[in-house]
Design a protein around this motif. Sequence first.
Motif, PDB file in Angstrom:
ATOM      1  N   GLU A   3       0.648  -1.321  -0.033  1.00  0.00           N
ATOM      2  CA  GLU A   3      -0.132   0.106  -0.129  1.00  0.00           C
ATOM      3  C   GLU A   3       0.922   1.222   0.106  1.00  0.00           C
ATOM      4  N   ALA A   4       1.855   1.137   0.689  1.00  0.00           N
ATOM      5  CA  ALA A   4       2.825   2.238   0.959  1.00  0.00           C
ATOM      6  C   ALA A   4       3.633   2.709  -0.237  1.00  0.00           C
ATOM      7  N   THR A   5       3.921   1.657  -1.239  1.00  0.00           N
ATOM      8  CA  THR A   5       4.768   1.812  -2.345  1.00  0.00           C
ATOM      9  C   THR A   5       3.982   1.681  -3.722  1.00  0.00           C
ATOM     10  N   GLY A   6       2.772   1.366  -3.660  1.00  0.00           N
ATOM     11  CA  GLY A   6       1.949   0.842  -4.987  1.00  0.00           C
ATOM     12  C   GLY A   6       2.412  -0.514  -5.452  1.00  0.00           C
ATOM     13  N   GLY A   7       3.205  -1.161  -4.902  1.00  0.00           N
ATOM     14  CA  GLY A   7       3.567  -2.312  -5.211  1.00  0.00           C
ATOM     15  C   GLY A   7       4.915  -2.317  -5.180  1.00  0.00           C
ATOM     16  N   ILE A   8       5.444  -3.486  -4.737  1.00  0.00           N
ATOM     17  CA  ILE A   8       6.966  -3.802  -4.474  1.00  0.00           C
ATOM     18  C   ILE A   8       7.302  -4.584  -5.922  1.00  0.00           C
ATOM     19  N   ASP A   9       8.455  -4.085  -6.198  1.00  0.00           N
ATOM     20  CA  ASP A   9       9.378  -4.476  -7.590  1.00  0.00           C
ATOM     21  C   ASP A   9      10.821  -4.137  -7.451  1.00  0.00           C
ATOM     22  N   ASP A  10      11.524  -4.783  -6.419  1.00  0.00           N
ATOM     23  CA  ASP A  10      12.696  -4.082  -5.971  1.00  0.00           C
ATOM     24  C   ASP A  10      13.817  -5.384  -5.892  1.00  0.00           C
ATOM     25  N   ALA A  11      14.953  -4.761  -5.930  1.00  0.00           N
ATOM     26  CA  ALA A  11      16.103  -5.845  -5.702  1.00  0.00           C
ATOM     27  C   ALA A  11      16.397  -5.394  -4.227  1.00  0.00           C
ATOM     28  N   PHE A  12      16.569  -6.355  -3.378  1.00  0.00           N
ATOM     29  CA  PHE A  12      17.002  -6.402  -1.885  1.00  0.00           C
ATOM     30  C   PHE A  12      18.418  -6.791  -1.958  1.00  0.00           C
ATOM     31  N   LEU A  13      19.500  -6.189  -1.172  1.00  0.00           N
ATOM     32  CA  LEU A  13      20.771  -6.817  -1.160  1.00  0.00           C
ATOM     33  C   LEU A  13      20.828  -7.798  -0.198  1.00  0.00           C
ATOM     34  N   VAL A  14      20.883  -8.863  -0.132  1.00  0.00           N
ATOM     35  CA  VAL A  14      20.694 -10.073   0.817  1.00  0.00           C
ATOM     36  C   VAL A  14      22.182 -10.553   1.362  1.00  0.00           C
ATOM     37  N   SER A  15      22.305 -11.119   2.374  1.00  0.00           N
ATOM     38  CA  SER A  15      23.354 -11.779   2.916  1.00  0.00           C
ATOM     39  C   SER A  15      22.851 -13.169   3.657  1.00  0.00           C
ATOM     40  N   SER A  16      23.588 -14.031   3.605  1.00  0.00           N
ATOM     41  CA  SER A  16      23.150 -15.248   4.269  1.00  0.00           C
ATOM     42  C   SER A  16      24.375 -15.542   5.299  1.00  0.00           C
ATOM     43  N   LYS A  17      24.170 -15.583   6.533  1.00  0.00           N
ATOM     44  CA  LYS A  17      24.907 -15.990   7.803  1.00  0.00           C
ATOM     45  C   LYS A  17      24.698 -17.162   8.251  1.00  0.00           C
ATOM     46  N   ASP A  18      25.710 -17.895   8.512  1.00  0.00           N
ATOM     47  CA  ASP A  18      25.628 -19.113   9.220  1.00  0.00           C
ATOM     48  C   ASP A  18      24.280 -19.929   8.622  1.00  0.00           C
ATOM     49  N   ASN A  19      24.463 -19.990   7.179  1.00  0.00           N
ATOM     50  CA  ASN A  19      23.520 -20.763   6.464  1.00  0.00           C
ATOM     51  C   ASN A  19      22.071 -20.576   6.786  1.00  0.00           C
ATOM     52  N   GLN A  20      21.870 -19.382   7.294  1.00  0.00           N
ATOM     53  CA  GLN A  20      20.401 -18.987   7.256  1.00  0.00           C
ATOM     54  C   GLN A  20      19.617 -18.530   6.103  1.00  0.00           C
ATOM     55  N   PRO A  21      18.551 -18.561   6.036  1.00  0.00           N
ATOM     56  CA  PRO A  21      17.683 -18.083   4.767  1.00  0.00           C
ATOM     57  C   PRO A  21      18.102 -16.670   4.478  1.00  0.00           C
ATOM     58  N   ILE A  22      17.868 -16.370   3.343  1.00  0.00           N
ATOM     59  CA  ILE A  22      17.958 -14.923   2.898  1.00  0.00           C
ATOM     60  C   ILE A  22      16.529 -14.388   3.069  1.00  0.00           C
ATOM     61  N   ALA A  23      15.777 -15.072   3.206  1.00  0.00           N
ATOM     62  CA  ALA A  23      14.071 -14.741   3.143  1.00  0.00           C
ATOM     63  C   ALA A  23      13.358 -15.836   3.724  1.00  0.00           C
ATOM     64  N   VAL A  24      12.225 -15.444   4.337  1.00  0.00           N
ATOM     65  CA  VAL A  24      11.380 -16.383   4.851  1.00  0.00           C
ATOM     66  C   VAL A  24       9.861 -15.651   4.485  1.00  0.00           C
ATOM     67  N   LEU A  25       9.015 -16.449   3.916  1.00  0.00           N
ATOM     68  CA  LEU A  25       7.548 -15.862   3.695  1.00  0.00           C
ATOM     69  C   LEU A  25       6.658 -17.042   4.442  1.00  0.00           C
ATOM     70  N   ARG A  26       5.731 -16.515   4.957  1.00  0.00           N
ATOM     71  CA  ARG A  26       4.771 -17.492   5.857  1.00  0.00           C
ATOM     72  C   ARG A  26       3.504 -16.781   5.918  1.00  0.00           C
ATOM     73  N   ASP A  27       2.322 -17.527   5.894  1.00  0.00           N
ATOM     74  CA  ASP A  27       0.982 -17.479   6.020  1.00  0.00           C
ATOM     75  C   ASP A  27       0.459 -17.657   7.373  1.00  0.00           C
ATOM     76  N   LYS A  28       0.098 -16.483   8.117  1.00  0.00           N
ATOM     77  CA  LYS A  28      -0.126 -16.579   9.485  1.00  0.00           C
ATOM     78  C   LYS A  28      -1.306 -17.205   9.954  1.00  0.00           C
ATOM     79  N   GLU A  29      -2.301 -17.598   8.942  1.00  0.00           N
ATOM     80  CA  GLU A  29      -3.399 -18.508   9.145  1.00  0.00           C
ATOM     81  C   GLU A  29      -3.210 -19.775   9.025  1.00  0.00           C
ATOM     82  N   SER A  30      -2.721 -20.472   7.990  1.00  0.00           N
ATOM     83  CA  SER A  30      -2.220 -21.618   7.693  1.00  0.00           C
ATOM     84  C   SER A  30      -1.171 -22.183   8.250  1.00  0.00           C
ATOM     85  N   ARG A  31       0.000 -21.290   8.668  1.00  0.00           N
ATOM     86  CA  ARG A  31       1.250 -21.454   9.108  1.00  0.00           C
ATOM     87  C   ARG A  31       2.030 -22.015   7.809  1.00  0.00           C
ATOM     88  N   ASP A  32       1.789 -22.408   6.887  1.00  0.00           N
ATOM     89  CA  ASP A  32       2.669 -22.744   5.935  1.00  0.00           C
ATOM     90  C   ASP A  32       3.737 -21.590   5.492  1.00  0.00           C
TER      91      ASP A  32
END
Length: 343
Positions: free
Chosen positions: A237-266
Amino acid sequence: MEILTKVIETIADKEVTQIRLINDNGIEAHLITLGATWQAFLVPQADGSKKNIVLGFDTPSHYNQNGIAAGQSIGRVAGRIHKGQFTISGKDYQVAQNNNGNALHGGPNGFNRQHWDYELVQNNDTIGVKFTYHAKETVDGFPGDMTVTAFYQLDNKNKLTVSYTASDVTKDTLFNPTNHVYFNLSDKQDLSSHELQIQADQVLESDDTLIPTGIKKEVVNTPYDFRNFKPIIPAIEATGGIDDAFLVSSKDNQPIAVLRDKESRDTVSIYSDRNALVVYTFNFPEDNVYFARDNGLENKKHEGVAMEAQTLPDAINHPDFGDTIIKKGDTQTHTITFAYTKA
């Protein structure tokens, strides 16, 4: 674990085969030979049903009838190249400009438009399919030829890994592939119950045609601050829609991103060996597009989120963005892993 195959359509005299990878937990990854595409990802639910958590099409030819590239293998270069121009080893190149004067996702004849050969692979720990495509300079306009494989593997820890490898490279050229998967972890056509976390302190600034300006912006106190879990809708809502490149880092074999659905917990966690995650919240739906998971309903704006792990876009024109050059005779592999859990 089980692998099932069947021909599901013939396009211009070429058979399109679907490969279903099924692990011992009932997770199913469906792949097709057109575009080395991740067609579906079915996860068991408490009521015994299976839910498809990625956007895709039952009919392969539908992938060629829109520009969404849902779940498809993208290359030779993911994202945009400014004006389709770059210099390698002192030589200037011009490739097809297929998006507002820029080159996008390998151009109009990129990996996602091609028919790939396939080989089934099974061992004690994983099942998989290795797709192969022989990329030609005369087809896509990028310098030199190369052999590309897209190797999908599913294990019993519910991880789907795709490794993209370039070999038999005949000229110094570019290689920055990704999978253009869109997720929706709910049973709705929106992202209202989704939360996102990204290991990124910075996001690229881009111009009106989504070409990076070269400036790396801090995410703190902006809608792009996903360093801790937060709902994705306020940022849309704040951006009108995301279409952006994030500079990510992976530390200690952790994921660069996590997406979750708070209702199903998937939950899906993404692991990558490269420095960027392009996040796109499906800001531009198309007419007459019907995703398989939507049971006959037309696609809707912001109904999915693409999570494209890659090297920063237009890196060939920005020396500090990362190296996307592959030298003649070299072999190079990039790996992305998608781990499914119930949070």
